[in-house]
Write a protein that holds these residues in place. Structure first.
Motif, short mmCIF file in Angstrom:
data_model
loop_
_atom_site.label_atom_id
_atom_site.label_comp_id
_atom_site.label_asym_id
_atom_site.label_seq_id
_atom_site.Cartn_x
_atom_site.Cartn_y
_atom_site.Cartn_z
N MET A 134 0.96 -1.08 -0.17
CA MET A 134 0.13 -0.21 -0.01
C MET A 134 0.99 1.38 -0.02
SD MET A 134 -2.63 -1.55 2.58
CE MET A 134 -1.97 -3.20 3.01
N GLY A 135 0.26 2.29 -0.47
CA GLY A 135 1.18 3.63 -0.69
C GLY A 135 1.77 3.73 -1.97
N THR A 136 1.54 2.96 -2.93
CA THR A 136 2.11 2.96 -4.03
C THR A 136 1.93 4.51 -4.83
OG1 THR A 136 0.61 2.10 -5.50
CG2 THR A 136 2.27 0.55 -4.56
N GLY A 137 0.75 5.29 -4.61
CA GLY A 137 0.53 6.57 -5.10
C GLY A 137 1.13 7.68 -4.37
N THR A 138 1.82 7.42 -3.17
CA THR A 138 2.36 8.43 -2.58
C THR A 138 3.59 9.26 -3.12
OG1 THR A 138 3.73 7.10 -1.20
CG2 THR A 138 1.25 7.61 -0.43
N THR A 162 -3.04 2.62 -3.87
CA THR A 162 -2.17 3.86 -3.83
C THR A 162 -2.23 4.81 -2.69
OG1 THR A 162 -4.16 4.84 -4.74
CG2 THR A 162 -2.65 4.00 -6.40
N ASP A 163 -3.15 4.41 -1.79
CA ASP A 163 -3.37 5.14 -0.79
C ASP A 163 -2.39 5.00 0.35
OD1 ASP A 163 -4.61 6.87 1.30
OD2 ASP A 163 -6.29 5.73 1.70
N GLY A 164 -1.90 6.10 1.10
CA GLY A 164 -0.82 6.23 2.08
C GLY A 164 -1.30 6.41 3.48
N TYR A 165 -2.70 6.17 3.78
CA TYR A 165 -3.22 6.29 5.13
C TYR A 165 -3.51 4.65 5.35
CZ TYR A 165 -3.48 11.35 5.41
OH TYR A 165 -3.41 12.32 5.34
N SER A 171 1.10 5.77 8.46
CA SER A 171 0.26 6.95 8.31
C SER A 171 0.95 8.21 8.99
CB SER A 171 -0.93 6.50 9.20
OG SER A 171 -1.75 5.78 8.16
N SER A 172 1.69 7.88 10.10
CA SER A 172 2.19 9.20 10.90
C SER A 172 3.24 9.83 9.89
CB SER A 172 3.09 8.80 12.07
OG SER A 172 2.26 8.04 13.05
N PHE A 173 3.84 9.16 9.00
CA PHE A 173 4.75 9.71 8.31
C PHE A 173 4.18 10.57 6.96
CE2 PHE A 173 7.24 6.97 10.57
CZ PHE A 173 8.32 7.52 10.56
N TYR A 174 2.96 9.71 6.62
CA TYR A 174 2.21 10.37 5.21
C TYR A 174 1.42 11.40 5.78
CZ TYR A 174 -0.96 10.45 1.17
OH TYR A 174 -1.17 10.71 -0.10
N LYS A 175 1.24 11.59 6.74
CA LYS A 175 0.46 12.88 7.29
C LYS A 175 1.36 14.09 7.23
CE LYS A 175 -2.93 10.88 10.60
NZ LYS A 175 -3.08 10.43 12.08
N ARG A 176 2.62 13.88 7.24
CA ARG A 176 3.67 14.84 7.15
C ARG A 176 4.44 14.70 5.62
NH1 ARG A 176 5.45 16.35 12.27
NH2 ARG A 176 6.74 17.91 11.16
N GLN A 177 3.59 14.41 4.77
CA GLN A 177 3.69 14.47 3.31
C GLN A 177 5.07 13.79 2.98
OE1 GLN A 177 2.64 17.70 4.75
NE2 GLN A 177 0.78 16.67 4.46
N ILE A 178 5.27 12.50 3.57
CA ILE A 178 6.63 11.69 3.47
C ILE A 178 6.13 10.53 2.54
CG2 ILE A 178 8.19 10.32 4.27
CD1 ILE A 178 8.36 12.31 6.62
N PRO A 179 6.30 10.22 1.49
CA PRO A 179 5.93 9.10 0.62
C PRO A 179 6.22 7.81 1.55
CG PRO A 179 7.43 10.44 -0.58
CD PRO A 179 7.44 10.79 0.77
N VAL A 180 5.23 6.87 1.36
CA VAL A 180 5.35 5.38 2.22
C VAL A 180 5.07 4.46 1.37
CG1 VAL A 180 4.76 6.86 4.40
CG2 VAL A 180 2.76 5.84 2.86
N LEU A 181 5.55 3.21 1.71
CA LEU A 181 5.14 1.97 1.18
C LEU A 181 4.72 1.17 2.58
CD1 LEU A 181 7.66 1.13 -1.49
CD2 LEU A 181 5.16 1.71 -1.93
#
Length: 197
Positions: A134-138, A162-165, A171-181
């Motif tokens: 998950m997170g491939t769209g970040t 694609t979702d980063g949440y 999720s903590s990182f994605y909330k700070r606009q950091i790409p995640v997997l």
């Protein structure tokens, strides 16, 4: 009634070699906490037996340590990473992403220097070779990176989102606009029960 106590993230760093990229970091992590003897969050509410959390999330911590060991061995054989790598065992995920939230609020290096985060949570029960990523769209480069990596080393039956949440530390990182997997091998009948051994 909640108990109060002190806990900590466990963080290690492997410094990169590239003069520019070594100041940027990729976080590789998983949470090491679980439910103790059950209680809130247990799906066996009448049980007060130890909830060992083998898959949730000893498996993610073992995977993170495996990555750290492998990259550390490569570094000792004159193939160090070009980016700096932060290996993190997070605390307090089960009570609300406490450890990863603390890390992004008070990071060991400037938050702007964190390029991406790879989270492994419940990766210990691979069935039918199915791996969820998950997170491939970040970040624009992630879909191709995931596909190429799978072709090169895994040939998993990938299920991507694609979702980063999601309900884990990325999720903590994605909330700070950091790409995640986020890697995950799926739910099972032992989730949040004493039988997750």
């Amino acid at each position: 009634v909640r108990d109060h106590g002190t806990t900590a993230n466990v963080v290690g760093i492997l410094r990169g070699t590239d003069p520019v990229l070594r100041d940027e970091a990729i976080v590789i992590g998983g949470h090491y906490d679980h439910l103790g003897h059950g209680g809130e969050g247990s799906l066996a509410p009448d049980s007060h037996l130890p909830h060992l959390g083998a898959d949730d999330n000893a498996s993610g911590v073992a995977a993170m340590l495996g990555v750290a060991r492998s990259i550390g061995l490569q570094a000792r054989m004159s193939r160090p990473p070009i980016h700096s790598l932060l290996f993190c065992a997070f605390t307090g995920e089960e009570i609300g992403l406490v450890g990863s939230g603390h890390m992004v609020d008070d990071p060991p290096r400037p938050i702007e220097s964190i390029e991406a985060m790879l989270n492994m949570d419940m990766v210990g029960r691979l069935r039918d070779n199915k791996l969820m990523v998950m997170g491939t769209g970040t970040a624009a480069e992630l879909p191709l990176l995931v596909a190429n990596t799978n072709t090169a080393i895994g040939h998993f039956d990938l299920k991507t989102s694609t979702d980063g949440y999601g309900p884990s530390d990325h999720s903590s990182f994605y909330k700070r606009q950091i790409p995640v997997l986020f890697l995950f091998t799926g739910a099972h009948a032992d989730y949040h029960k004493p039988s997750d051994t």
